[in-house]
Design a protein around this motif. Structure first.
Motif, short mmCIF file in Angstrom:
data_model
loop_
_atom_site.label_atom_id
_atom_site.label_comp_id
_atom_site.label_asym_id
_atom_site.label_seq_id
_atom_site.Cartn_x
_atom_site.Cartn_y
_atom_site.Cartn_z
N UNK A 302 65.11 28.82 45.41
CA UNK A 302 65.54 28.72 44.01
C UNK A 302 66.37 29.92 43.58
N UNK A 303 66.28 31.03 44.32
CA UNK A 303 67.02 32.23 43.96
C UNK A 303 68.29 32.27 44.79
N UNK A 304 69.46 32.33 44.15
CA UNK A 304 70.70 32.40 44.93
C UNK A 304 70.68 33.65 45.80
N UNK A 305 71.11 33.52 47.04
CA UNK A 305 71.11 34.68 47.93
C UNK A 305 72.53 35.18 48.14
N UNK A 308 74.51 32.79 50.39
CA UNK A 308 74.84 31.40 50.04
C UNK A 308 76.30 31.30 49.59
N UNK A 311 78.46 27.99 44.42
CA UNK A 311 78.66 26.60 44.08
C UNK A 311 77.80 25.64 44.86
N UNK A 312 77.20 26.10 45.98
CA UNK A 312 76.36 25.15 46.71
C UNK A 312 75.07 24.92 45.93
N UNK A 313 74.46 23.76 46.15
CA UNK A 313 73.26 23.45 45.37
C UNK A 313 72.08 24.29 45.83
N UNK A 314 71.25 24.70 44.85
CA UNK A 314 70.05 25.44 45.19
C UNK A 314 68.97 24.45 45.59
N UNK A 315 68.14 24.84 46.56
CA UNK A 315 67.06 23.93 46.94
C UNK A 315 65.91 24.15 45.99
N UNK A 316 65.98 23.54 44.82
CA UNK A 316 64.98 23.79 43.79
C UNK A 316 63.70 23.02 44.09
N UNK A 317 62.65 23.37 43.36
CA UNK A 317 61.40 22.62 43.46
C UNK A 317 61.44 21.58 42.36
#
Lengths: 375, 329
Positions: A302-305, A308, A311-317
């Motif tokens: 969930x935290x952009x690294x 990354x 603009x790519x999608x975050x793998x959220x919960x």
């Protein structure tokens, strides 16, 4: 003691002991002081300094019983810094307040043990706890503005703690308080000694609170989101300050935070908390680089690294944190878990060893295998 | 998208200034002026995101509000599709309000607790006469709720019945109800939990692509800003000190303040955290009511020279599309 809003308590206690027979209190503390050895440095990995066993803390609310902490076990060894990570409402602050025995009035520790330096804190009397709080275990709160007394000069708030806990004379305590203020990076401490907390900026307030926390050289430091309210550059200053001071004093620390980034930079080990229990425990490298529990993976995703692509999608919960009054059966995370199957919905997984880390997940076995394969 | 839209920016901000006057301390003392925004210029192209970062008090929120004319700027111009919004009267501004919207940090504070969310989202539809009848508005509200990930079944509920993340979805639905071109996002995810933050960021990106939205994304979390922005402007005490493409800023920050800011970002990779040499800045941000002479950053700058104390540096393009305001670059 009258119930005031929580964070004030520590200081309300000081005020009270000053009002009601200060001398008696001080003599007692003097005796206590002489038998306290200063924190030994370098003696690591033997008996844990703090050993929490099956802690259960509950709250009575209008909606029902809230199990804020539900069977949490965690050890802190001498000199290590452990991060306790989770989202709001997961029980991380209540764990710290349980250790301090500073729970709000509707909260109660219903089961478990908190071993500190060989004694169970849950069996200490209120008076004994007063002598432990601030002296042996200190806490830094998120909001210095509410944790410190607005009507007492900050210098006095620091020196008072040392007078009470260390039995120092007013003059000596003042001198040490001035040294401490300089040590935590407050410019011209002599001039600021008589100032009130509202006269300081956010970062400086946090420095004052750190000075108080370190004033009696406690063995254990509980830091509850100490930098959440601060700006990025000030946050870095404060984290470095706490880290350096703790290292100097060989102090053990529990860092409570919601930010995996703070864990990455400041902790040795990390414990991830969800719905009142631990779901993963391990070294910072193991947990952050090879997370076993899907919740840990989700938090990290969930935290952009820095790696990354923008603009790519975050793998959220997906979904929302659970309602602590009506927890689902089985694994508490299954309604949000992409891997959940029938077993997860019915049986609750316990913390077990997988490789170097511990995780409470029926699927962790499969994941640790796939991680070693990918190596 | 037409080619002309590609060539000229949707929003052009030129020399934007917003000063606030503090109450007079005494009769013989001129009132203190807080120079919150002190001459800010940038462009935002259609469909793109400009990230505006800086620490508290740097003027980033004021910049957003001044662009929207929620606070009238002291000086400067804000060209929206060629029209200077600063020159328009409140009445003439009204038709433009539809095209420019804002999403606030605290969705709870920006929603009326006594109004159901259905009514709250429908309000802009009725005001701007996008929907003629209540039935029509209701249908559109349900569609919007679905779009932002809210169950339309909850249309008659009140804001307090929703969690923080859901309230932010309500705020987004409300801002997007009028089909705007440009949205100011003022710390839209700062008050949310990490897992919810990611959900909202994903939603904002999806909506941008679908509705061809242009964003001004104001935030202090540099991880989030890097993720969502095409270009990034770094503000310090009312001025932009560096402006460039996102990756250029993160790969090679030129301004000492940007360098310090980026070195303080808590990345979640422990290997990165260990090898990272943090630049710890001395002191804290000065007050915008009592600005330092010369370069505003010089009291905290590890590299400040005599010139920096006297002469304020201008924002110059030092590399292609990379602007910096520093004498030493």
């Amino acid at each position: 003691m009258n119930t005031v809003s929580l964070p004030h308590m520590q200081y309300a206690i000081h005020e009270k002991s000053e009002a009601s027979g200060h001398i008696g209190g001080m003599m007692q503390i003097d005796a206590e002081h002489s038998e306290i050895p200063l924190a030994p440095v370098g003696e690591a990995q033997e008996r844990p300094l703090l050993q929490i066993k099956e802690l259960q803390t509950q709250f009575e609310t209008k909606q029902g019983i809230v199990k804020a902490v539900d069977g949490l076990s965690l050890e802190l060894y001498e000199g290590e810094v452990v991060g306790l990570v989770g989202e709001s409402g997961c029980g991380k602050t209540m764990t710290a307040l349980s250790i301090m025995r500073l729970l709000p009035e509707n909260g109660q520790i219903v089961a478990g043990e908190i071993g500190f330096d060989g004694v169970n804190l849950l069996q200490r009397s209120g008076e004994e706890m007063q002598r432990i709080r601030g002296r042996k275990i200190a806490m830094i709160f998120q909001e210095p503005m509410t944790a410190l007394t607005p009507t007492m000069p900050i210098g006095r708030q620091i020196s008072e703690a040392m007078e009470i806990h260390l039995g120092l004379s007013r003059q000596v305590a003042k001198e040490r308080a001035l040294e401490l203020l300089a040590h935590v990076g407050i410019p011209s401490p002599q001039a600021r000694f008589g100032d009130y907390i509202h006269q300081f900026s956010g970062g400086m307030r946090q420095r004052v609170m750190i000075a108080i926390a370190f004033s009696c050289q406690p063995r254990l430091l509980l830091a509850d989101e100490p930098t959440t309210a601060l700006d990025v550059t000030v946050q870095a200053q404060i984290l470095d300050l706490i880290k350096n001071l703790a290292q100097e004093a060989g102090m053990t620390a529990l860092f409570i935070t919601h930010d995996m980034g703070i864990v990455a930079g400041s902790c040795d080990r990390v414990a991830v908390m969800y719905a009142g229990r631990l779901v993963e425990v391990g070294s910072v490298d193991d947990v952050l680089l090879k997370p076993l529990h899907p919740y840990t993976q989700g938090l990290l995703g969930s935290v952009p690294s820095l790696h990354s692509e923008p603009g790519e999608r975050l793998s959220s919960i997906s979904g929302l944190p659970p309602d602590l009054v009506q927890l689902p059966p089985g694994c508490k995370f299954w309604p949000r878990c992409p891997l959940a199957d029938e077993r997860c919905k019915q049986e609750e997984p316990l913390l077990e060893q997988y490789g170097a880390s511990q995780a409470a997940c029926w699927k962790a076995d499969y994941r640790s295998d796939s991680i070693s394969e990918s190596k | 998208m037409s080619t002309s839209a590609l060539r000229s920016p949707l929003l052009r901000v030129r020399g934007l200034v917003k000063h606030f006057h503090l109450p007079r301390r005494s009769l013989f003392h001129a009132p203190d002026v807080v120079r919150a925004v002190d001459g800010v210029s940038f462009d935002i192209w259609r469909g793109k995101t400009l990230g505006l970062v800086g620490e508290s008090g740097c003027g980033k929120t004021t910049t957003g509000r001044a662009i929207l004319q929620l606070m009238r700027p002291t000086a400067g111009a804000v060209y929206f599709e060629g029209t200077d919004l600063c020159q328009l009267s409140d009445k003439d501004l009204r038709p433009f309000r539809k095209g420019i919207q804002i999403i606030f940090q605290d969705p709870y504070a920006s929603l009326d607790p006594r109004v159901t969310i259905g009514t709250a989202i429908a309000e802009p539809l009725m005001i701007h006469k996008i929907c003629q009848t209540k039935e029509e508005a209701r249908e559109r509200v349900q569609e919007l709720m679905r779009r932002v990930g809210l169950n339309p079944y909850f249309i008659n509920r009140y804001p307090h019945e929703f969690s923080g993340g859901q309230r932010q979805r309500i705020g987004i639905a409300r801002a997007l109800a009028v089909d705007p071109d440009f949205v100011v996002l003022d710390e839209p995810v700062s008050s949310l939990d990490v897992s919810i933050q990611a959900q909202i960021l994903n939603l904002l990106q999806d909506l941008q692509a679908e509705m061809d939205l242009t964003y001004l994304f104001i935030a202090h979390d540099l991880r989030v800003v890097r993720h969502i922005s095409d270009r990034i402007a770094v503000m310090y005490l009312g001025l932009i000190v560096e402006l460039a493409r996102g990756l250029d800023i993160y790969d090679a920050p030129l301004h000492p303040y940007t360098q310090a800011l980026l070195s303080a970002v808590p990345w979640t990779d422990p290997r990165l955290a260990r090898q990272h040499q943090r630049i710890i800045l001395e002191g804290e941000v000065s007050s915008a009511a009592n600005l330092p002479s010369g370069c505003r950053f010089h009291p905290r700058c590890p590299m400040a020279e005599d010139r920096c104390r006297v002469e304020a540096p201008a924002l110059r393009e030092v590399r292609t599309k990379h602007w910096v305001a520093c004498h030493l670059v």
